[in-house]
Design an enzyme around this catalytic site. Structure first.
Site, PDB file in Angstrom:
ATOM      1  N   CYS A 126      -0.684  17.597 -28.826  1.00  0.00           N
ATOM      2  CA  CYS A 126      -0.319  18.383 -27.749  1.00  0.00           C
ATOM      3  C   CYS A 126      -2.066  18.660 -26.978  1.00  0.00           C
ATOM      4  O   CYS A 126      -1.547  18.527 -25.703  1.00  0.00           O
ATOM      5  CB  CYS A 126       0.707  19.417 -28.234  1.00  0.00           C
ATOM      6  SG  CYS A 126      -0.068  20.524 -29.442  1.00  0.00           S
ATOM      7  N   GLU A 175       5.430  26.178 -27.283  1.00  0.00           N
ATOM      8  CA  GLU A 175       3.966  25.414 -27.847  1.00  0.00           C
ATOM      9  C   GLU A 175       4.543  24.334 -27.063  1.00  0.00           C
ATOM     10  O   GLU A 175       5.431  23.429 -27.700  1.00  0.00           O
ATOM     11  CB  GLU A 175       3.420  25.605 -29.211  1.00  0.00           C
ATOM     12  CG  GLU A 175       3.150  26.522 -29.953  1.00  0.00           C
ATOM     13  CD  GLU A 175       2.271  27.410 -29.561  1.00  0.00           C
ATOM     14  OE1 GLU A 175       1.617  26.741 -28.049  1.00  0.00           O
ATOM     15  OE2 GLU A 175       2.024  28.597 -29.235  1.00  0.00           O
ATOM     16  N   GLU A 217       1.831  12.930 -20.091  1.00  0.00           N
ATOM     17  CA  GLU A 217       1.365  12.923 -21.212  1.00  0.00           C
ATOM     18  C   GLU A 217       2.381  11.769 -21.259  1.00  0.00           C
ATOM     19  O   GLU A 217       3.827  11.013 -21.286  1.00  0.00           O
ATOM     20  CB  GLU A 217       2.285  14.174 -22.609  1.00  0.00           C
ATOM     21  CG  GLU A 217       1.987  14.373 -23.025  1.00  0.00           C
ATOM     22  CD  GLU A 217       2.396  15.714 -23.999  1.00  0.00           C
ATOM     23  OE1 GLU A 217       3.745  15.854 -23.729  1.00  0.00           O
ATOM     24  OE2 GLU A 217       1.475  16.647 -24.582  1.00  0.00           O
TER      25      GLU A 217
END
Ligand code: NAD
Length: 476
Positions: free
Chosen positions: A279, A245, A377
Site C-alpha cells: 500500500c 487503511e 494504484e
C-alpha cells in the site's frame, strides 16, 4: 491435501465447502482453506463475546505476558511461517522472514507499551479531580488483505487484544494460511479460547457478514478504497467506529542536491518490494530536472540487476499474487504505454519465469502528473517518473492525487526538508530514507482516500479503546 481451518474459540472448524489456495510462484494448487460464511462468523463473534468479560478484566500484566509468549512462539516458528508466507504470497523468502520478525515484534511491542498505557489523570481543578480510562470496545472485527497477511494481521490483532478486546479476523481469500497459524500459536501460548478467532472465507461472504455484524463493536479494515467504503457503510448502520487503511500513490521526491548513492537503492526497493503490492509502495518518482537524467541512468542499471524468480528461491522480485492481479497490472501498463514512455520494462520487454504470475520491473518516464499511471494504484512493480523545477511544484505534484499514505523527500537542505514535511498531506513523511509503512513504532495511517484511523505505534492502543472521563467532586 490439508485444509486450513477456521479457529473459533479453542476449536478448529472445517466447513463443507473449501477454497483453493494457489501458489503464485507456480500457478499450482498450494492448499485449501475453510470457506467461512455467516454461520462461522456468528459462531466466532459469539465465542469472542463469551470470552470478552474475563479477558478485559484480566490484569494488564497478565495479558502482556501472554502477548510476549505469542511473540516468542512466532519467532520459534520463524522458518516454517516464512516459508508458508512465501509460498502463499509469492514474496521472496528474505522478505517473508522480515515479515515474521515484524509480526513477532508487534506482540512484544504491544506487550510492553500496553502496561504503560492505562491511566491518565488531570491535575485537581478546584473541587474536582478527573481522570480518563481507556476501555476495550469488547469485540473487534479485522478484515485484512493478501499482500502482508502476517504483518498486517499481527499489526491489528496485537494492539486490539493487548487492551482487552476479543477479536474476529477475516484473512484474504488469496493468502489466508499464516494468520490461521498465528491463532493456533496464540492458543499454545495460553491465550484464552475466544480471544482470537479466525474465519477464512470470501470477502462477499465472510467479510460482508463480519462488517455488518451487530455483535461487533469496532472494525478495522485494510484493503482497497471501494471495499473499505462498503465496510464503513455497513459499520455505520451499527454505529460502530472503523479504522480504514486503504491504498496509496506514494512519491519519492528527489531534489537536485540529493545523495543519489543512498537514494537509488532505496527508491528501487520502494517500488519492487513485494512486487509492488505494498500500500505504501514508492510508486511515484518526482525528480528535479537537474538530476533527472542521472537518476534515470542509475535506476536503469539497478533494474537490470534485479533477479526475478519464485518466492521461496529468494529472488529480488517474486510474482504477483494471482492471475487476476497480473491481468490488471498488464492492462494498466499497456494502457499507459500508449501515451507515456515505458523506459524500462513493460509487458513485453524483459523475460520472466514461466508459470506463476510474474511481471517485470517497469519505469515510465516523462509522465504527466495527471496521467492514470501517476494517479491510480497499480499494485505491481511499476513506477511513474515526473519532473519538477521548483519546490512549490514538487509539493503540488506530491499532493496531487486522491491518496496520502506516505512520502519521502530526498535533499541535503534542512529548510527544504522541513517545508515538505509540513506541506505534504500524507500520514508519514520520510527524509532521506523510505520505510514502506515504517517500523512497528511509527504511527501509520492515511490522509484523504488512504483512509482514517491510526495503527502501529502507541496510537494503535488508543485506536482499539474508547475513552471514558471520570469526574469526582471532592469538596461539597
Ligand atoms: P480488497 O479490498 O479487495 O480486500 C481486502 C479484504 O477485504 C479481503 O480480506 C477481502 O476478502 C475483503 N473483502 C472483499 N470484499 C468484501 C466485502 N464485500 N465486504 C467485506 N470484506 C470484503 O483489497 P486487496 O485486493 O486484498 O488488497 C489490495 C488493496 O489493499 C490495495 O488497494 C492496497 O493499497 C490496500 N492495502 C492497504 C494497506 C494499508 O495499510 N493502508 C495495506 C495493504 C493493502
Amino acid at each position: 491435501m490439508n485444509v486450513s481451518p477456521c479457529v473459533i474459540g479453542a476449536e478448529q472448524i472445517l466447513t463443507e465447502d473449501t477454497l483453493d489456495v494457489v501458489n503464485p510462484s507456480t500457478g499450482e494448487l498450494l492448499g485449501r482453506t475453510a470457506r467461512g460464511t455467516q454461520v462461522e462468523v456468528d459462531a466466532a463473534v459469539a465465542a469472542a463475546r463469551a470470552a470478552s468479560e474475563d479477558w478485559r478484566h484480566t490484569p494488564v500484566a497478565q495479558r502482556a505476558e501472554i502477548l510476549r509468549r505469542i511473540g516468542g512462539l512466532v519467532t520459534r516458528e520463524r522458518e516454517r511461517l516464512a516459508l508458508l508466507e512465501s509460498r502463499d504470497t509469492g514474496k521472496p523468502l528474505t522478505q517473508a522472514r522480515a515479515d515474521v520478525d515484524v509480526a513477532a515484534r508487534y506482540f512484544t511491542y504491544y506487550a510492553s507499551t500496553v502496561e504503560a498505557f492505562f491511566g491518565n489523570s488531570l491535575p485537581p481543578d478546584g473541587e474536582y479531580i478527573s481522570y480518563t480510562r481507556h476501555e476495550a470496545f469488547g469485540v473487534t472485527g479485522h478484515i485484512i488483505p493478501w499482500n502482508y497477511p502476517l504483518q498486517i494481521g499481527c499489526r491489528t490483532i496485537a494492539p486490539a487484544i493487548a487492551v482487552g478486546n476479543c477479536s474476529v479476523v477475516k484473512p484474504a481469500e488469496d493468502a489466508p494460511l499464516s494468520v490461521v497459524e498465528v491463532a493456533l500459536l496464540a492458543l499454545e501460548a495460553g491465550l484464552p479460547a475466544g480471544v482470537l478467532n479466525v474465519v477464512p472465507g470470501l470477502g462477499a461472504e465472510a467479510g460482508a457478514a463480519l462488517s455488518a455484524h451487530t455483535g461487533i463493536d469496532h472494525l478495522s479494515f485494510t484493503g482497497s478504497v471501494p471495499v473499505g467504503s462498503m465496510v464503513a457503510k455497513a459499520a455505520s448502520d451499527n454505529v460502530i467506529p472503523v479504522a480504514l487503511e486503504l491504498g496509496g500513490k506514494s512519491p519519492n521526491i528527489v531534489f537536485a542536491d540529493a545523495d543519489l548513492d543512498v537514494a537509488v537503492p532505496v527508491i528501487l526497493k520502494s517500488f519492487l518490494q513485494n512486487a509492488g503490492q505494498t500500500c505504501s509502495a514508492g510508486s511515484r518518482l518526482v525528480v528535479h530536472d537537474a538530476v533527472h537524467g542521472e537518476l534515470l541512468n542509475r535506476l536503469e542499471k539497478a533494474v537490470g540487476d534485479v533477479r526475478i524468480g519464485a518466492g521461496p528461491a529468494d529472488p529480488d522480485l517474486g510474482p504477483l499474487i494471482s492471475q487476476k492481479q497480473l491481468d490488471r497490472v498488464t492492462r494498466m501498463v499497456e494502457r499507459a504505454a500508449a501515451s507515456a514512455d515505458p523506459r524500462i520494462g513493460g509487458p513485453k520487454r524483459v523475460a520472466t519465469p514461466v508459470g506463476g504470475f510474474y511481471f517485470p520491473p517497469t519505469v515510465f518516464d516523462g509522465v504527466a502528473p495527471d496521467h492514470e499511471i501517476a494517479q491510480d494504484e497499480v499494485f505491481g512493480p511499476v513506477v511513474a517518473v515526473t519532473t519538477f523545477d521548483s519546490t512549490q511544484q514538487a509539493i503540488d505534484i506530491a499532493n496531487g492525487t486522491e491518496y496520502g499514505l506516505i512520502s519521502a523527500v530526498w535533499t541535503k537542505d534542512f529548510a527544504t526538508a522541513m517545508t515538505l514535511t509540513e506541506e505534504i498531506r500524507s500520514g508519514q513523511v520520510y527524509v532521506n530514507t523510505y520505510g514502506a509503512g515504517g517500523g512497528v513504532e511509527y504511527t501509520f495511517g492515511g490522509f484523504k482516500k488512504s483512509g482514517y484511523g491510526r495503527e502501529k505505534g502507541f496510537d494503535a492502543l488508543g485506536e482499539f479503546c474508547q475513552t471514558k472521563s471520570v469526574v469526582l467532586k471532592v469538596a461539597q
